[in-house]
Design a protein around this motif. Structure first.
Motif, PDB file in Angstrom:
ATOM      1  N   SER A   1       0.823  -1.206   0.000  1.00 24.18           N
ATOM      2  CA  SER A   1       0.000   0.000   0.000  1.00 24.18           C
ATOM      3  C   SER A   1       0.859   1.258   0.000  1.00 24.18           C
TER       4      SER A   1
ATOM      5  N   ILE B   1      -2.732   0.489  -4.120  1.00 24.24           N
ATOM      6  CA  ILE B   1      -2.431   1.019  -5.448  1.00 24.24           C
ATOM      7  C   ILE B   1      -3.536   0.576  -6.398  1.00 24.24           C
ATOM      8  N   ASP B   2      -4.026   1.487  -7.207  1.00 26.32           N
ATOM      9  CA  ASP B   2      -5.017   1.147  -8.216  1.00 26.32           C
ATOM     10  C   ASP B   2      -4.259   0.752  -9.480  1.00 26.32           C
TER      11      ASP B   2
ATOM     12  N   ASP C   1      -3.318   4.017 -11.590  1.00 29.65           N
ATOM     13  CA  ASP C   1      -2.094   4.679 -11.125  1.00 29.65           C
ATOM     14  C   ASP C   1      -0.909   4.250 -11.987  1.00 29.65           C
TER      15      ASP C   1
ATOM     16  N   LEU D   1       4.057   4.990  -8.271  1.00 27.54           N
ATOM     17  CA  LEU D   1       3.807   5.215  -6.850  1.00 27.54           C
ATOM     18  C   LEU D   1       3.455   6.671  -6.553  1.00 27.54           C
TER      19      LEU D   1
ATOM     20  N   THR E   1      -0.136   7.284  -7.161  1.00 31.52           N
ATOM     21  CA  THR E   1      -0.994   6.783  -6.089  1.00 31.52           C
ATOM     22  C   THR E   1      -1.015   7.775  -4.928  1.00 31.52           C
TER      23      THR E   1
ATOM     24  N   ARG F   1      -2.942  10.873  -5.798  1.00 32.78           N
ATOM     25  CA  ARG F   1      -4.385  10.598  -5.823  1.00 32.78           C
ATOM     26  C   ARG F   1      -4.950  10.566  -4.418  1.00 32.78           C
ATOM     27  N   LYS F   2      -4.242   9.897  -3.503  1.00 36.81           N
ATOM     28  CA  LYS F   2      -4.717   9.821  -2.117  1.00 36.81           C
ATOM     29  C   LYS F   2      -4.779  11.215  -1.494  1.00 36.81           C
TER      30      LYS F   2
ATOM     31  N   TRP G   1       2.251  -4.536 -13.055  1.00 39.97           N
ATOM     32  CA  TRP G   1       2.537  -3.495 -12.045  1.00 39.97           C
ATOM     33  C   TRP G   1       3.507  -4.062 -11.016  1.00 39.97           C
TER      34      TRP G   1
END
Lengths: 247, 247
Positions: free
Chosen positions: A26, A62-63, A67, A70, A73, A76-77, B105
């Motif tokens: 994560s 992670i999507d 994403d 990293l 991600t 985005r968060k 990924w």
DNA sequence: CAAATAGTGTCTGTAAGACACTATCAG
DNA sequence: CTGATAGTGTCTTACAGACACTATTTG
């Protein structure tokens, strides 16, 4: 099993990512801001298991579809939780172990963000029922944070305090326009001690990462103060000496 | 689906790690050493797909059964490749993206190690058919490294060169006993420039992380040189000024 | 003695710290 | 004018850089 040596293409066609175990991975964020001269960290209350109901750092998985990397991600968060688009963001450190998450071996890429919290409306997104800014001083006694997040915040604080001694980092806790006195107060709030005005100003001017905003001054019941802004592309300047002797 | 709100215990009993996608997560090492005054990096030839036959950083997957945390994985990889048990090891940075690995990924926790290579027998372990020390100067032109490993080495080199300016890091490239001249040569090799002997020695002595080894000197056809060793627990000392003005 | 490397002393420049000083506003 | 904060000048201190000097070995 083919008799010939398999090619890279054949290998990839038969590859299944879940053929062996990988850790739960994560991205978590330590987002700092300054409110009333007080350094604060953003925490969210977990709305899902595990550690449901406990306070934690904003973050998540992670999507893999959306994403690209990293940093994406983390960005985005940050956007999801604070609505902030632009701010200082750097990778802090990875944390991973067999025991930090009750679901099993897990690893997280921890990030470190500085934002100006004026006008930030905290969103209550999916997976978290509440969010709040917690003064860093109040974290020392708290044992109720989820996972190893208390430890991650400690590392982030150490990094922040270390970098304040020899970089221009603290500008990112201010709005786009600010006075040198504002900036000095930020340094003092993070360091927890007063710094000399003359030395401070000489240092900042020599660093050459700020520019005067022509004609813009802040007025009070005193001499007006010149307003400055960060020079284009100067997000982090290293000074060649620390701010105070360590010995 | 139970009608009551599920407890954390129930949640964990029903949890399957592969219910959603996670990236392929690994640990890679940039292992530096010094041979003939030349800074080198350890590379291994990949014996397996993907990128079979290309040169890569030593590293691999986390052993979820045996590795307690990320540092343990890194330490294990270091031991497997070099046989070295004790050395300087720090986390460098995480690298992760959708495109860095053809399998999908992927993310890696990159580590940064400094070792004394005297007496190191490179092992040819599983998954790699050969290993060799490559001078960092020869890496600039090479496009044939696997994954994004050339980029990771770049970041590691930047970090090493930056830290040499203001820390005691380079001691870890030397054997346990060394002279101040040895140490100065290491600094010069990494910085790529000469440093002043007097200033260097004042700085090192003030840092107070070395101790004289009583009665031990290195003899040549000249005045004998005092041997020093690293003081217990002083693996990294920060000086309060960089070694040369940046401006 | 010479050659070689180890190790020190002395001067200078630069930038930080201390702190007193001046500047410019509101009221 | 006073009070308040902005901004500067001057002196001192700490330490890196330059570089010449001394020290101790082998041969």
């Amino acid at each position: 099993m083919p008799a010939h040596e398999i090619t890279e293409q054949e290998f990839l066609q038969n590859y299944r990512i879940h053929d062996f175990d990988v850790p739960l991975t994560s991205v978590d964020l330590v987002i700092f801001t300054l409110q009333e001269q007080c350094l604060k960290v953003l925490l969210v209350e977990r709305g899902e298991h595990p550690h449901k109901g406990r306070w934690a750092l904003p973050g998540g998985f992670i999507d893999l579809k959306r994403d690209t990397d990293l940093d994406a991600t983390a960005m985005r968060k940050l956007r999801e939780k604070t609505g902030v688009e632009i701010s200082y963001l750097e990778q802090l450190q990875g944390f991973g172990s067999a025991t930090r998450d009750p679901r099993g071996w897990s690893a997280t890429f921890a990030y470190f963000a500085l934002i100006d919290a004026q006008g930030v409306a905290l969103s209550h997104g999916a997976g978290s029922s509440a969010a709040s800014w917690v003064p860093v001083g109040e974290l020392a006694g708290r044992r109720d944070l989820a996972f190893d997040h208390a430890g991650i915040i400690d590392v982030a604080l150490q990094r922040l305090r270390a970098k304040v001694e020899y970089t221009s980092l603290p500008v990112h806790l201010l709005a786009a326009e600010f006075t040198l006195s504002d900036l000095q107060q930020v340094y003092e709030a993070i360091l927890g001690r007063a710094v000399d005005k003359s030395a401070f100003r000489k240092r900042i001017k020599e660093g050459d990462f700020l520019e005067e905003i022509a004609g813009r001054q802040r007025h009070g019941s005193n001499r007006p103060a010149q307003l400055y802004r960060l020079r284009e592309g100067q997000s982090l300047v290293y000074f060649n000496r620390a701010m105070s002797p360590l010995r």
